[in-house]
Design a protein around this motif. Structure first.
Motif, PDB file in Angstrom:
ATOM      1  N   LEU A  36     -30.337 -38.476  82.385  1.00 16.25           N
ATOM      2  CA  LEU A  36     -30.692 -39.620  83.215  1.00 16.25           C
ATOM      3  C   LEU A  36     -30.190 -39.432  84.644  1.00 16.25           C
ATOM      4  O   LEU A  36     -30.928 -39.664  85.612  1.00 16.25           O
ATOM      5  N   MET A  37     -28.953 -39.006  84.791  1.00 15.93           N
ATOM      6  CA  MET A  37     -28.406 -38.810  86.130  1.00 15.93           C
ATOM      7  C   MET A  37     -29.092 -37.664  86.864  1.00 15.93           C
ATOM      8  O   MET A  37     -29.273 -37.728  88.076  1.00 15.93           O
ATOM      9  N   LEU A  38     -29.481 -36.617  86.150  1.00 14.12           N
ATOM     10  CA  LEU A  38     -30.225 -35.532  86.794  1.00 14.12           C
ATOM     11  C   LEU A  38     -31.578 -36.016  87.299  1.00 14.12           C
ATOM     12  O   LEU A  38     -32.045 -35.586  88.357  1.00 14.12           O
ATOM     13  N   GLY A  39     -32.205 -36.899  86.551  1.00  9.69           N
ATOM     14  CA  GLY A  39     -33.475 -37.455  86.986  1.00  9.69           C
ATOM     15  C   GLY A  39     -33.348 -38.322  88.220  1.00  9.69           C
ATOM     16  O   GLY A  39     -34.329 -38.550  88.923  1.00  9.69           O
ATOM     17  N   CYS A  40     -32.150 -38.800  88.483  1.00 16.86           N
ATOM     18  CA  CYS A  40     -31.936 -39.645  89.661  1.00 16.86           C
ATOM     19  C   CYS A  40     -31.367 -38.856  90.842  1.00 16.86           C
ATOM     20  O   CYS A  40     -31.754 -39.087  91.983  1.00 16.86           O
ATOM     21  N   ALA A  41     -30.451 -37.954  90.586  1.00 15.41           N
ATOM     22  CA  ALA A  41     -29.630 -37.411  91.663  1.00 15.41           C
ATOM     23  C   ALA A  41     -30.024 -36.023  92.142  1.00 15.41           C
ATOM     24  O   ALA A  41     -29.466 -35.565  93.127  1.00 15.41           O
ATOM     25  N   VAL A  58     -39.468 -49.292  73.366  1.00 17.44           N
ATOM     26  CA  VAL A  58     -40.757 -48.954  73.981  1.00 17.44           C
ATOM     27  C   VAL A  58     -40.724 -49.273  75.474  1.00 17.44           C
ATOM     28  O   VAL A  58     -41.260 -48.509  76.291  1.00 17.44           O
ATOM     29  N   SER A  59     -40.091 -50.358  75.848  1.00 22.15           N
ATOM     30  CA  SER A  59     -39.975 -50.704  77.263  1.00 22.15           C
ATOM     31  C   SER A  59     -39.145 -49.677  78.028  1.00 22.15           C
ATOM     32  O   SER A  59     -39.443 -49.360  79.181  1.00 22.15           O
ATOM     33  N   ALA A  60     -38.107 -49.165  77.395  1.00 26.78           N
ATOM     34  CA  ALA A  60     -37.285 -48.149  78.043  1.00 26.78           C
ATOM     35  C   ALA A  60     -38.063 -46.859  78.262  1.00 26.78           C
ATOM     36  O   ALA A  60     -37.822 -46.145  79.243  1.00 26.78           O
ATOM     37  N   PHE A  61     -38.987 -46.543  77.368  1.00 27.29           N
ATOM     38  CA  PHE A  61     -39.819 -45.365  77.566  1.00 27.29           C
ATOM     39  C   PHE A  61     -40.955 -45.655  78.541  1.00 27.29           C
ATOM     40  O   PHE A  61     -41.430 -44.756  79.232  1.00 27.29           O
ATOM     41  N   GLY A  62     -41.396 -46.896  78.621  1.00 27.37           N
ATOM     42  CA  GLY A  62     -42.506 -47.245  79.493  1.00 27.37           C
ATOM     43  C   GLY A  62     -42.108 -47.378  80.951  1.00 27.37           C
ATOM     44  O   GLY A  62     -42.912 -47.077  81.843  1.00 27.37           O
ATOM     45  N   LEU A  63     -40.884 -47.814  81.231  1.00 29.77           N
ATOM     46  CA  LEU A  63     -40.466 -48.030  82.608  1.00 29.77           C
ATOM     47  C   LEU A  63     -40.552 -46.771  83.465  1.00 29.77           C
ATOM     48  O   LEU A  63     -41.137 -46.815  84.553  1.00 29.77           O
ATOM     49  N   PRO A  64     -40.017 -45.619  83.030  1.00 30.23           N
ATOM     50  CA  PRO A  64     -40.139 -44.434  83.882  1.00 30.23           C
ATOM     51  C   PRO A  64     -41.585 -43.972  84.054  1.00 30.23           C
ATOM     52  O   PRO A  64     -41.954 -43.457  85.109  1.00 30.23           O
ATOM     53  N   ILE A  65     -42.406 -44.177  83.035  1.00 33.27           N
ATOM     54  CA  ILE A  65     -43.810 -43.781  83.150  1.00 33.27           C
ATOM     55  C   ILE A  65     -44.516 -44.655  84.185  1.00 33.27           C
ATOM     56  O   ILE A  65     -45.272 -44.155  85.027  1.00 33.27           O
ATOM     57  N   ILE A  66     -44.248 -45.955  84.166  1.00 30.65           N
ATOM     58  CA  ILE A  66     -44.835 -46.861  85.154  1.00 30.65           C
ATOM     59  C   ILE A  66     -44.331 -46.510  86.552  1.00 30.65           C
ATOM     60  O   ILE A  66     -45.105 -46.488  87.515  1.00 30.65           O
ATOM     61  N   LEU A  67     -43.036 -46.227  86.679  1.00 33.66           N
ATOM     62  CA  LEU A  67     -42.492 -45.857  87.982  1.00 33.66           C
ATOM     63  C   LEU A  67     -43.112 -44.564  88.507  1.00 33.66           C
ATOM     64  O   LEU A  67     -43.341 -44.425  89.717  1.00 33.66           O
ATOM     65  N   ALA A  68     -43.405 -43.628  87.622  1.00 33.92           N
ATOM     66  CA  ALA A  68     -44.044 -42.378  88.050  1.00 33.92           C
ATOM     67  C   ALA A  68     -45.506 -42.605  88.403  1.00 33.92           C
ATOM     68  O   ALA A  68     -46.026 -41.984  89.334  1.00 33.92           O
ATOM     69  N   TYR A  74     -33.005 -43.668  92.830  1.00 33.36           N
ATOM     70  CA  TYR A  74     -32.192 -44.171  91.731  1.00 33.36           C
ATOM     71  C   TYR A  74     -32.859 -45.288  90.940  1.00 33.36           C
ATOM     72  O   TYR A  74     -32.191 -45.992  90.195  1.00 33.36           O
ATOM     73  N   TRP A  75     -34.149 -45.449  91.058  1.00 30.97           N
ATOM     74  CA  TRP A  75     -34.869 -46.447  90.268  1.00 30.97           C
ATOM     75  C   TRP A  75     -34.766 -46.224  88.763  1.00 30.97           C
ATOM     76  O   TRP A  75     -34.718 -47.195  87.998  1.00 30.97           O
ATOM     77  N   PRO A  76     -34.727 -44.981  88.283  1.00 31.26           N
ATOM     78  CA  PRO A  76     -34.639 -44.803  86.819  1.00 31.26           C
ATOM     79  C   PRO A  76     -33.358 -45.339  86.188  1.00 31.26           C
ATOM     80  O   PRO A  76     -33.291 -45.473  84.971  1.00 31.26           O
ATOM     81  N   LEU A  77     -32.350 -45.649  86.988  1.00 32.72           N
ATOM     82  CA  LEU A  77     -31.118 -46.183  86.409  1.00 32.72           C
ATOM     83  C   LEU A  77     -31.307 -47.558  85.774  1.00 32.72           C
ATOM     84  O   LEU A  77     -30.435 -48.030  85.052  1.00 32.72           O
ATOM     85  N   PHE A  78     -32.440 -48.194  86.026  1.00 31.82           N
ATOM     86  CA  PHE A  78     -32.700 -49.483  85.396  1.00 31.82           C
ATOM     87  C   PHE A  78     -32.848 -49.364  83.881  1.00 31.82           C
ATOM     88  O   PHE A  78     -32.779 -50.372  83.176  1.00 31.82           O
ATOM     89  N   VAL A  79     -33.033 -48.160  83.347  1.00 28.87           N
ATOM     90  CA  VAL A  79     -33.094 -48.028  81.886  1.00 28.87           C
ATOM     91  C   VAL A  79     -31.724 -48.250  81.252  1.00 28.87           C
ATOM     92  O   VAL A  79     -31.638 -48.445  80.043  1.00 28.87           O
ATOM     93  N   LEU A  80     -30.664 -48.237  82.045  1.00 31.42           N
ATOM     94  CA  LEU A  80     -29.339 -48.542  81.501  1.00 31.42           C
ATOM     95  C   LEU A  80     -29.287 -49.955  80.924  1.00 31.42           C
ATOM     96  O   LEU A  80     -28.553 -50.213  79.973  1.00 31.42           O
TER      97      LEU A  80
END
Length: 131
Positions: free
Chosen positions: A21-26, A79-89, A33-39
């Motif tokens: 997760l941190m590699l995907g952000c940093a 499912v929402s945690a997997f969907g959020l990064p896909i929507i952001l992308a 740092y939008w993907p940190l919302f999956v926390l």
């Protein structure tokens, strides 16, 4: 001693998931740092199961409405945690490489949470409640 080894192993896999997760952000190519919302999803994922375990009666019935609702809510959270990064992308808030790293981290984290409840949530003499 076996419980301590299991807990250390689960902690190690949790750290691997958070590293993804941190590699995907940093990483320099991604830097958002939008993907940190999956926390948030990581934190609320076990809550329905814990509430259902406390509220439902202790009968050994094959199914209960409270447990089934908890499974449904937990599935929605995952499912929402997997969907959020896909929507952001898709809206180009993050890059697809960051999305892939976050999805890999999601997989590892949610398998770690599942492993925790399978190992320590059985209700026998060795339970997660002693921690």
């Amino acid at each position: 001693m076996a419980g301590v080894k299991a807990l250390v192993g689960l902690s190690f896999t949790g750290v691997i998931g958070l590293t993804f997760l941190m590699l995907g952000c940093a990483l320099e190519n991604y830097g958002v740092y939008w993907p940190l919302f999956v926390l948030i999803f990581y934190a609320i994922c076990p809550i329905p199961h814990l509430i259902a375990k406390r509220v439902s009666d202790d009968t050994d019935a094959a199914s209960s409405a409270c447990r089934e609702l908890a499974y449904f809510l937990t599935t929605g959270i995952v499912v929402s945690a997997f969907g959020l990064p896909i929507i952001l992308a898709r809206v180009e808030a993050i890059k697809w490489g960051a999305c892939g790293l976050v999805l890999a981290g999601n997989s590892v984290i949610f398998l770690t949470v599942l492993g925790f409840f399978l190992l320590f949530g059985r209700g026998d003499d060795f339970s997660w409640e002693q921690w």
